[in-house]
Design an enzyme around this catalytic site. Sequence first.
Site, PDB file in Angstrom:
ATOM      1  N   ARG A  66      -1.517   0.106   7.489  1.00 42.53           N
ATOM      2  CA  ARG A  66      -1.651  -1.118   6.720  1.00 42.53           C
ATOM      3  C   ARG A  66      -1.741  -2.466   7.239  1.00 42.53           C
ATOM      4  O   ARG A  66      -2.688  -3.133   6.789  1.00 42.53           O
ATOM      5  CB  ARG A  66      -0.744  -0.846   5.715  1.00 42.53           C
ATOM      6  CG  ARG A  66      -1.005  -1.766   4.349  1.00 42.53           C
ATOM      7  CD  ARG A  66      -0.050  -1.416   3.207  1.00 42.53           C
ATOM      8  NE  ARG A  66      -0.381  -2.286   2.142  1.00 42.53           N
ATOM      9  CZ  ARG A  66       0.475  -3.248   1.461  1.00 42.53           C
ATOM     10  NH1 ARG A  66       1.835  -3.259   1.916  1.00 42.53           N
ATOM     11  NH2 ARG A  66       0.413  -3.902   0.342  1.00 42.53           N
ATOM     12  N   HIS A  70      -4.950  -4.773   6.936  1.00 46.45           N
ATOM     13  CA  HIS A  70      -4.842  -6.238   6.482  1.00 46.45           C
ATOM     14  C   HIS A  70      -5.086  -7.290   7.579  1.00 46.45           C
ATOM     15  O   HIS A  70      -5.596  -8.483   7.184  1.00 46.45           O
ATOM     16  CB  HIS A  70      -3.342  -6.437   5.880  1.00 46.45           C
ATOM     17  CG  HIS A  70      -3.263  -5.911   4.575  1.00 46.45           C
ATOM     18  ND1 HIS A  70      -2.561  -6.289   3.221  1.00 46.45           N
ATOM     19  CD2 HIS A  70      -3.608  -4.228   3.975  1.00 46.45           C
ATOM     20  CE1 HIS A  70      -2.420  -5.459   2.345  1.00 46.45           C
ATOM     21  NE2 HIS A  70      -3.209  -4.245   2.714  1.00 46.45           N
ATOM     22  N   ASN A  98       0.761  -9.346   0.685  1.00 39.38           N
ATOM     23  CA  ASN A  98       1.371  -8.896   2.177  1.00 39.38           C
ATOM     24  C   ASN A  98       2.780  -8.910   2.079  1.00 39.38           C
ATOM     25  O   ASN A  98       3.437  -8.509   3.137  1.00 39.38           O
ATOM     26  CB  ASN A  98       0.896  -9.959   3.152  1.00 39.38           C
ATOM     27  CG  ASN A  98      -0.660  -9.446   3.674  1.00 39.38           C
ATOM     28  OD1 ASN A  98      -1.205  -8.508   3.405  1.00 39.38           O
ATOM     29  ND2 ASN A  98      -1.286 -10.369   4.320  1.00 39.38           N
ATOM     30  N   HIS A 193      -5.147   6.173   2.148  1.00 40.68           N
ATOM     31  CA  HIS A 193      -3.913   6.234   1.059  1.00 40.68           C
ATOM     32  C   HIS A 193      -3.438   7.611   0.931  1.00 40.68           C
ATOM     33  O   HIS A 193      -2.523   7.760   0.062  1.00 40.68           O
ATOM     34  CB  HIS A 193      -4.810   5.846  -0.404  1.00 40.68           C
ATOM     35  CG  HIS A 193      -5.238   4.426  -0.561  1.00 40.68           C
ATOM     36  ND1 HIS A 193      -5.829   3.930  -1.698  1.00 40.68           N
ATOM     37  CD2 HIS A 193      -4.732   3.469   0.510  1.00 40.68           C
ATOM     38  CE1 HIS A 193      -5.999   2.788  -1.420  1.00 40.68           C
ATOM     39  NE2 HIS A 193      -5.358   2.372  -0.288  1.00 40.68           N
TER      40      HIS A 193
END
Length: 322
Positions: A66, A70, A98, A193
């Site tokens: 992740r 990001h 975040n 995911h």
Amino acid sequence: MAPFINIVAMLWSLVIINSVCSPRVIINALSLNHYEKTCPSVEDVVAKVVKDAISKDRTVPAAVLRLHFHDCFIRGCDGSVLLESRGGNNAERDGPPNISLHAFYVIEGAKKAVEDVCPGIVSCADILALAARDAVSGGPYWDVPKGRKNGRTSKASETTQLLAPTFNISQLQKSFSQRGLSMDDLVALSGGHTLGFSHCSSFQNRINNFNSTHEVDPSIHPSFAASLKSICPSKNKAKNAGTSMDPFSSTSFDNTYYKSILQKKTLFSSDQALLTTPKTKKLVEKFASSEKAFHTTFANSMIKMSNINGGHEIRKGCRFIN
């Protein structure tokens, strides 16, 4: 056996692409053998740190993956998500989307270990790209092109550009296409995911007061919606509650995420949105029936995404600019 993705001709020349935060982002030249002479042990050093971290904390794979996503979706893969707020500047890691990011210590530890053997050579952006690959334990393996530089700008205000769990297919497609990524990349990278945890706030919209006609999103299977309601009974009580992103296989990088989409048993609106166009639905069905196809496409899409980079320096540490 996980597929091995060998990208031979991945030496990029100077390219201009469209970007949300800047209409002109320069991509640094990347190659598979960038550190062959200057830091040949870099991949082994990073892999060891990541492996050790995973052995102590099973949340590390999803967290590191992740972090990489990001980072790449704002200003390209330049390590800007690793910078801490300083002075009057609020950095990306303190932006609302975040706040739940963690495992920064893994990248810091890898950077320190690399600096011990190759001081001033390897960027934090490259270390994060390598760590994301190594974190996908049990999933596909791919060669990571290297040579990224670190960015000097990190703004919390720009985190509004990140994908939201409430996005529909048009919003998802627009966000990906602005970064030079295709619908295939969208469906494959959504497979990330299959790992991780989500707080109720990210899917509360689907199970409470969905709209004026339905209390619950009709695209959720009733029994799954009931189980989510038991975990997240109301907005007031659900602040710290949540569940696994892939409730049926939360620690394995497999294709159950896609099977869950077809069963209407996924958390986010953006997950279920993948069934709303013929092309994306066909890809979901393909990946649900073939884990090998998912792994292969995911690896290629990760390489493609991680090539977006517009940094300028090699940081001494990952938390602050030089």
